[in-house]
Write an enzyme that holds these catalytic residues in place. Structure first.
Site, mmCIF file in Angstrom:
data_model
loop_
_atom_site.group_PDB
_atom_site.id
_atom_site.type_symbol
_atom_site.label_atom_id
_atom_site.label_comp_id
_atom_site.label_asym_id
_atom_site.label_seq_id
_atom_site.Cartn_x
_atom_site.Cartn_y
_atom_site.Cartn_z
ATOM 1 C CG ASN A 55 -1.670 1.288 1.398
ATOM 2 O OD1 ASN A 55 -1.785 2.064 0.451
ATOM 3 N ND2 ASN A 55 -2.198 1.527 2.589
ATOM 4 C CB SER A 87 5.026 -1.781 12.066
ATOM 5 O OG SER A 87 4.682 -0.425 12.273
ATOM 6 C CD GLU A 135 -3.644 -2.320 7.410
ATOM 7 O OE1 GLU A 135 -2.538 -2.574 6.932
ATOM 8 O OE2 GLU A 135 -4.277 -1.285 7.146
HETATM 9 C C1 PEP Z 1 -0.798 0.251 5.929
HETATM 10 O O1 PEP Z 1 -0.804 1.403 5.565
HETATM 11 O O2 PEP Z 1 -1.723 -0.490 5.560
HETATM 12 C C2 PEP Z 1 0.287 -0.228 6.759
HETATM 13 C C3 PEP Z 1 0.203 -1.410 7.289
HETATM 14 O O3 PEP Z 1 1.352 0.628 6.942
HETATM 15 P P1 PEP Z 1 2.789 0.268 7.586
HETATM 16 O O4 PEP Z 1 3.200 -1.076 7.029
HETATM 17 O O5 PEP Z 1 3.675 1.369 7.138
HETATM 18 O O6 PEP Z 1 2.587 0.198 9.057
#
Ligand code: PEP
Length: 246
Positions: free
Chosen positions: A10, A208, A163
């Protein structure tokens, strides 16, 4: 049952025509790890050039409007994303729920529109830190599933991304045990809603994910892949995550 792992990037509001060169090595890794489905959700302006550059890679949008067309300045429809070459879209990302006030009903409608256009949907859910600390994480997430799972959801076109909001872009992740508990709760909720089809719906973990923690997170029970933000912006970080899923 065995579900193919799905690793989706993403890019959020990042990237440029120049950055599309990162997709070359990502597409190569997708071919090398044929047991893993690989996708990248790019900004809307980059969908068509990304598809032109790497035809073999699944390129998607980060959001679509629930309507096909109309007076919705600044939005794009699923049909428009599809015409540009998108095969899927993320819907209900917590940044959109927070920044644009998107509700579960909005998210459900967007996912249903994607299905109507023969596209795939990644439906995002996740609790805030306050909700987790209050012991409400599972209740919040299963309520989001109840209200945002599209009608007729099947594993062929719908995936869930768990998430935790507090893990996105922070470098913090839940423990493997917490991830297992939440993914198990999501699977149980799906079973209650769609019966045996629940076994075919992929549940991704997001928040993350890095080359360092991907292998552990991707092999937790009921984790069927990852939604990756920051670490998907470069092939150097995203390719090891794809490899960890294989
Ligand atoms: C996301 O935006 O869906 C995400 C998981 O971001 P990150 O991996 O940067 O935490």
């Amino acid at each position: 049952m065995t579900r193919r792992k799905l690793v989706s990037g993403n890019w959020k509001m990042n990237g440029s025509l120049g950055a599309l060169s990162e997709l070359d090595a990502i597409a190569e890794a997708a071919e090398a790890h044929a047991g893993v489905d690989v996708a990248v959700a790019v900004p809307a302006t980059l969908i068509a050039p990304a598809v032109a550059r790497v035809a073999t890679l699944s390129i998607g949008a980060q959001d679509v409007h629930a309507a096909d067309k109309g007076a919705h300045t600044g939005c794009i429809s699923a049909a428009m994303a599809k015409e540009a070459g998108a095969r899927f879209s993320i819907v209900g990302h917590s940044e959109r729920r927070a920044d644009q006030g998107e509700t579960d009903a909005d998210v459900k409608a967007k996912a249903e529109t994607l299905h109507a256009r023969a596209m795939q949907a990644i439906v995002c859910v996740g609790e805030t830190l306050d909700q987790r600390e209050a012991g409400e994480a599972e209740a919040v997430v299963t309520a989001q599933i109840a209200a945002s799972l599209p009608e007729g959801a099947t594993g062929a076109w719908c995936a869930i991304a768990y998430e935790p909001v507090w893990a996105i872009g922070t470098g913090r992740t839940p423990t493997a045990g917490d991830v297992a508990a939440m993914h198990g709760a999501i699977r149980a909720k799906l079973r209650a809603m769609i019966g045996a089809e629940a076994e075919k719906v992929r549940i991704l973990y997001g928040g993350s994910v890095t080359p360092d923690n991907a292998r552990e997170l991707l092999h937790v029970a009921d984790v069927d892949g990852a939604l990756v933000g920051g670490a998907s912006l470069t092939a150097a970080k995203f390719v090891p995550i794809i490899a960890a899923a294989d």
